[in-house]
Design a protein around this motif. Structure first.
Motif, PDB file in Angstrom:
ATOM      1  N   CYS A  35       8.767   0.006  -4.314  1.00  0.00           N
ATOM      2  CA  CYS A  35       7.987   1.127  -3.798  1.00  0.00           C
ATOM      3  C   CYS A  35       8.380   1.301  -2.325  1.00  0.00           C
ATOM      4  O   CYS A  35       9.170   0.533  -1.797  1.00  0.00           O
ATOM      5  CB  CYS A  35       6.495   0.862  -3.947  1.00  0.00           C
ATOM      6  N   LYS A  81       7.026   0.510   0.276  1.00  0.00           N
ATOM      7  CA  LYS A  81       6.682  -0.610   1.165  1.00  0.00           C
ATOM      8  C   LYS A  81       7.875  -1.553   1.329  1.00  0.00           C
ATOM      9  O   LYS A  81       7.901  -2.386   2.235  1.00  0.00           O
ATOM     10  CB  LYS A  81       5.482  -1.388   0.631  1.00  0.00           C
ATOM     11  N   HIS A  96       8.460  -3.827  -8.033  1.00  0.00           N
ATOM     12  CA  HIS A  96       7.384  -3.929  -9.018  1.00  0.00           C
ATOM     13  C   HIS A  96       8.005  -3.977 -10.419  1.00  0.00           C
ATOM     14  O   HIS A  96       8.731  -3.052 -10.805  1.00  0.00           O
ATOM     15  CB  HIS A  96       6.485  -2.701  -8.952  1.00  0.00           C
ATOM     16  N   CYS A 132      -0.333  -4.980  -3.356  1.00  0.00           N
ATOM     17  CA  CYS A 132       0.615  -4.133  -2.626  1.00  0.00           C
ATOM     18  C   CYS A 132      -0.150  -2.954  -2.037  1.00  0.00           C
ATOM     19  O   CYS A 132      -1.044  -2.405  -2.678  1.00  0.00           O
ATOM     20  CB  CYS A 132       1.716  -3.636  -3.556  1.00  0.00           C
ATOM     21  N   CYS A 148       0.678  -0.078  -1.803  1.00  0.00           N
ATOM     22  CA  CYS A 148       0.867   1.173  -2.545  1.00  0.00           C
ATOM     23  C   CYS A 148      -0.197   1.356  -3.621  1.00  0.00           C
ATOM     24  O   CYS A 148      -0.335   2.440  -4.172  1.00  0.00           O
ATOM     25  CB  CYS A 148       2.260   1.224  -3.155  1.00  0.00           C
ATOM     26  N   LYS A 184       5.431  -8.458  -8.538  1.00  0.00           N
ATOM     27  CA  LYS A 184       6.657  -8.144  -7.788  1.00  0.00           C
ATOM     28  C   LYS A 184       7.697  -9.241  -7.934  1.00  0.00           C
ATOM     29  O   LYS A 184       7.360 -10.411  -8.074  1.00  0.00           O
ATOM     30  CB  LYS A 184       6.335  -8.010  -6.308  1.00  0.00           C
TER      31      LYS A 184
HETATM   32 ZN    ZN Z   1       4.027  -1.338  -4.001  1.00  0.00          ZN
END
Ligand code: ZN
Length: 432
Positions: free
Chosen positions: A248, A250, A255, A310, A312, A318
């Motif tokens: 993502c 970040k 993921h 996370c 997000c 992850k």
């Molecule tokens: Zn994320």
């Protein structure tokens, strides 16, 4: 933007319940319909009914690339061949290719996970996706294609190669998202630069790069040259293709779409399952695939799993960027070396092009490692003394990274082979 909030932001309890139910179903499907699994289960004296918790997965046999090759072409299918609507294969560069078969439902799932992937990179219906992954038996091209179509984005199925046309289309069409291997992205950016095209003159905002290993340093290079956000995608033909995991924005790990693919980490030597946070070989089980269910596939990729919150909002587990493959792993004088470590060392030095080649020889029964690195034009026009300093500097950096002395050769800019697909980083001339 999150493509499928319900699936991607599930609570831990909800997910475990779903994973267990799906695992039980897929194990039963494999056992009842694939001879390979029936035999392996019997050898290990396990039965699908033994799967009462997710932890029971440990009791099941592994699947290796060799097992898939032995079943060539259609031996791993769990449905009659006429229910398979599409096949893909691995490249087969290291032996017989492995075949991956998809039912219509499998293709829908592939489109779903690729829609999540592209959405993570900022894609929406409004975007133009320049897809330079190869179309054909390779899964890269069509995987991105199905995801882009699911989102409703405009996909440009340009496939790999023909760099001049790539650049023209990128400028004329105003492509906003680029999908290809990181080494090809780097090559494209180099050609753009040589043609005097500024990053502002193209409309790219992000890229989804994968199908080969790359480093944080390479990400920086690509991001700076294109002025985009470069994100890492992970997948493999044996499991589905691209879309097993995606970074993502970040950028703190990929993921894994763990409602469809269940990950484990094992010690590649003793095959024991390792707890989250420990580095080892990634093992994947498909939870929903019906055409070709795969139990505990040994990916050979080295990474770490982390179940952490996370920013997000997604709750998918992850994995770290892949740092090596047990296949690419070089043993130099007994020391384990990954090409990615050498890349990291090189890219930490200013003025160097991220193009290199590793040559391993064994002149007097002792391993020798030579690293050829392209110097920039400025460096090459410089005096000899300075070149010696740079050489020494790289050797020191590599020594710090891998703990071995190597010979570095600086070669002229543009002199190492450029690839449209995967870069050949290692030439092993030893007779092992
Ligand atoms: Zn994320």
């Amino acid at each position: 933007m999150i493509w499928n909030r319900k699936a991607e932001c599930m609570s831990a309890e909800e997910k475990e319940e779903l994973q267990l139910r799906r695992l039980q179903e897929v194990v039963k499907l494999a056992y009842e319909n694939v001879n390979y699994y029936k035999k392996r289960f019997k050898d290990l004296n396990v039965h699908p009914d033994d799967i009462e918790t997710l932890d029971d997965l440990k009791k099941l046999p592994f699947t290796t690339k060799t097992d898939l090759r032995d079943a060539y072409p259609f031996g791993m299918f769990a449905v009659p061949r006429d229910e398979i609507v599409e096949v893909h294969t691995t490249s087969g560069t290291t032996g017989k290719p492995t075949v991956s078969g998809y039912t219509q439902k499998d293709l829908d799932i592939w489109g779903e996970v690729m829609a999540r992937t592209l959405t993570m990179a900022g894609a929406s219906k409004k975007d133009l996706i320049q897809n330079c992954y190869g179309y054909g038996l390779f899964t890269g091209g069509l995987g991105v294609h199905y995801g882009a179509q699911k989102i409703g984005a405009t996909v440009i199925p340009i496939s790999a190669g023909n760099t001049q046309r790539q650049i023209q289309i990128m400028q004329d069409f105003g492509s906003t998202i680029l999908t290809c291997t990181p080494s090809y992205a780097l090559y494209l950016s180099e050609v753009l630069q040589n043609q005097g095209v500024e990053p502002e003159e193209i409309s790219l905002k992000s890229g989804v790069f994968g199908a080969e290993m790359w480093t944080e340093e390479m990400r920086e290079e690509i991001e700076n040259r294109f002025n985009i956000s470069a994100l890492n995608v992970y997948g493999l033909t044996e499991i589905i293709g691209p879309g097993v995991a995606q970074e993502c924005t970040k950028k703190s790990g990929l993921h894994i779409f763990d409602d469809h693919f269940y990950p484990e980490i094992i010690d590649p030597e003793n095959l024991k399952t390792l707890p989250h946070g420990e580095k080892g070989e990634l093992v994947l089980t498909t939870l929903t695939r019906e055409g070709m269910p795969i139990i505990r596939f040994r990916t050979r990729d080295i990474t770490t799993l982390r179940q952490e919150k996370c920013e997000c909002g997604r709750t998918h587990i992850k994995m770290d960027r892949i740092t090596g493959r047990s296949d690419d792993m070089l043993k130099i004088r007994g020391v384990i070396v990954f090409p990615s470590q050498i890349e990291r060392a090189i890219l930490n030095i200013k003025g160097l092009e991220p193009h290199y080649q590793i040559i391993v020889t064994q002149p007097h029964h002792l391993d020798e490692l030579e690293v050829q690195v392209e110097a920039s034009n400025i460096l090459f026009s410089d005096e000899v003394k300075h070149i010696e300093d740079v050489k020494k500097n790289i050797e020191d950096h590599i020594h710090d990274e891998i703990g071995l002395r190597v010979n570095v050769t600086l070669v002229e800019p543009q002199s190492l082979p450029r690839s449209n697909g995967k870069a050949v980083r290692v030439i092993d001339r030893r007779n092992l």
